[in-house]
Motif scaffolding. Sequence first.
Motif, PDB file in Angstrom:
ATOM      1  N   GLN A 116      -9.944   3.337  -7.753  1.00  0.00           N
ATOM      2  CA  GLN A 116      -8.660   2.802  -7.320  1.00  0.00           C
ATOM      3  C   GLN A 116      -7.619   2.931  -8.433  1.00  0.00           C
ATOM      4  O   GLN A 116      -6.477   3.327  -8.181  1.00  0.00           O
ATOM      5  N   SER A 241      -0.667  -5.070  -9.725  1.00  0.00           N
ATOM      6  CA  SER A 241      -0.199  -5.486  -8.394  1.00  0.00           C
ATOM      7  C   SER A 241      -0.794  -4.614  -7.303  1.00  0.00           C
ATOM      8  O   SER A 241      -1.061  -5.080  -6.194  1.00  0.00           O
ATOM      9  N   GLU A 242      -1.043  -3.318  -7.614  1.00  0.00           N
ATOM     10  CA  GLU A 242      -1.664  -2.419  -6.643  1.00  0.00           C
ATOM     11  C   GLU A 242      -3.152  -2.734  -6.464  1.00  0.00           C
ATOM     12  O   GLU A 242      -3.683  -2.685  -5.352  1.00  0.00           O
ATOM     13  N   ARG A 245      -3.258  -6.285  -4.819  1.00  0.00           N
ATOM     14  CA  ARG A 245      -2.415  -6.384  -3.616  1.00  0.00           C
ATOM     15  C   ARG A 245      -1.578  -7.661  -3.613  1.00  0.00           C
ATOM     16  O   ARG A 245      -1.287  -8.222  -2.555  1.00  0.00           O
ATOM     17  N   LYS A 246      -1.215  -8.130  -4.787  1.00  0.00           N
ATOM     18  CA  LYS A 246      -0.347  -9.298  -4.909  1.00  0.00           C
ATOM     19  C   LYS A 246       0.140  -9.368  -6.354  1.00  0.00           C
ATOM     20  O   LYS A 246      -0.410  -8.716  -7.242  1.00  0.00           O
ATOM     21  N   LYS A 326     -11.469  -8.839  -9.349  1.00  0.00           N
ATOM     22  CA  LYS A 326     -11.169  -8.345  -7.997  1.00  0.00           C
ATOM     23  C   LYS A 326     -12.185  -8.839  -6.976  1.00  0.00           C
ATOM     24  O   LYS A 326     -11.828  -9.188  -5.847  1.00  0.00           O
ATOM     25  N   ASP A 349     -12.217  -1.039  -0.027  1.00  0.00           N
ATOM     26  CA  ASP A 349     -11.265  -1.682   0.903  1.00  0.00           C
ATOM     27  C   ASP A 349      -9.964  -0.908   1.022  1.00  0.00           C
ATOM     28  O   ASP A 349      -8.979  -1.408   1.543  1.00  0.00           O
ATOM     29  N   GLU A 350      -9.955   0.350   0.525  1.00  0.00           N
ATOM     30  CA  GLU A 350      -8.713   1.121   0.614  1.00  0.00           C
ATOM     31  C   GLU A 350      -8.519   1.656   2.028  1.00  0.00           C
ATOM     32  O   GLU A 350      -9.461   1.967   2.711  1.00  0.00           O
TER      33      GLU A 350
END
Length: 350
Positions: A116, A241-242, A245-246, A326, A349-350
């Motif tokens: 990721q 942030s990527e 996801r926040k 994560k 989870d991508e």
Amino acid sequence: MDERILKLKTDFEQKLAEAADLNGLDSLRVSYLGKKGSITALLKGMKELSVEAKRAFGADVNKLKEYAAELIEKKQEELKKKQIEREIRSMPVFDITAPSACECGSYHPITLVQRQCEKIFKSMGFTVEDYSEVVTDYECFESLNIPKHHPARDMQDTYYLENGQLLKSQTSAAQNAILRKYGPGLINNGTPIRAIFPGRCFRNEATDACHENTFFQMEGVMVDKDISISNLIYFMKTMLSEVFRKDIKVRLRPGFFPFVEPGFELDISCLICGGTGCPSCKHSGWLELCPCGMIHPNVLREGGIDPEKYTGFAFGLGLTRLAMMKYGVKDIRDLNSGSLKVLSQFTDDE
């Protein structure tokens, strides 16, 4: 040739032809060529012969031994080939189009996080490099402004090998090679150096909930004209942030690393305890994630880059700790445990 030798040769050839498997062939070899074998026994009767007769008889016996050994070797290859063919014929036929009844495997959480991060940095123009786990003292220390006998070496309990090389204790060991690889493009074409190099690192230290002797990092460098700390902060906050996801609460505090000046520790608020304190963050509410800073002029100079014209930043992102945050892994030792119960729960989870 002596009649006894001729008769023994004929008997041997007959029994060799009857040998049907490797076990039978080995028994035949022992019975004829072993210490108490029939051919060896012929030599025991030589004491009654004259000197000339002994010479001739011994030569014939040796020829028979070589002949028998050669035939046994050929027979052995023949039987092995037949055995393999039988095994192939007896194998069940599988329908490769049939659905599997086995459970599917899953990627390791560190692999997921690494992929990721690579995807994120590639989207920002970074190249992904690979580097050896066994490096020289120059690569791991001297090229990074840590000369021999420098006290900063005491910060890393290093695994040294008998040939003078070592297991890399930090992914920064690849910095010099990266600067030299992409430096000519920067100098001649004005192309910025932007590269990341993930890898496994090793340190001989005590293990606990947040420390392991084997862990994964991702080194990153960017070198160009007028690069500043602001660029470093932007890239790191964008990456985090990527990944999560926040927006992630981070702090930048001073830290000493000989290869950067100034140097910082980038910490993130512990996502396992929500910042209240737990064993994973040593009850501080913060987890050290990314040592970073502006590349020291000596390191740039050692890599063939003029520090009067160019500046750059470097960071050492802890992939192992990033995976912990994560996926909510409370103990870093679980990641290297090989426990399928722990590791099989993760999916991309991508």
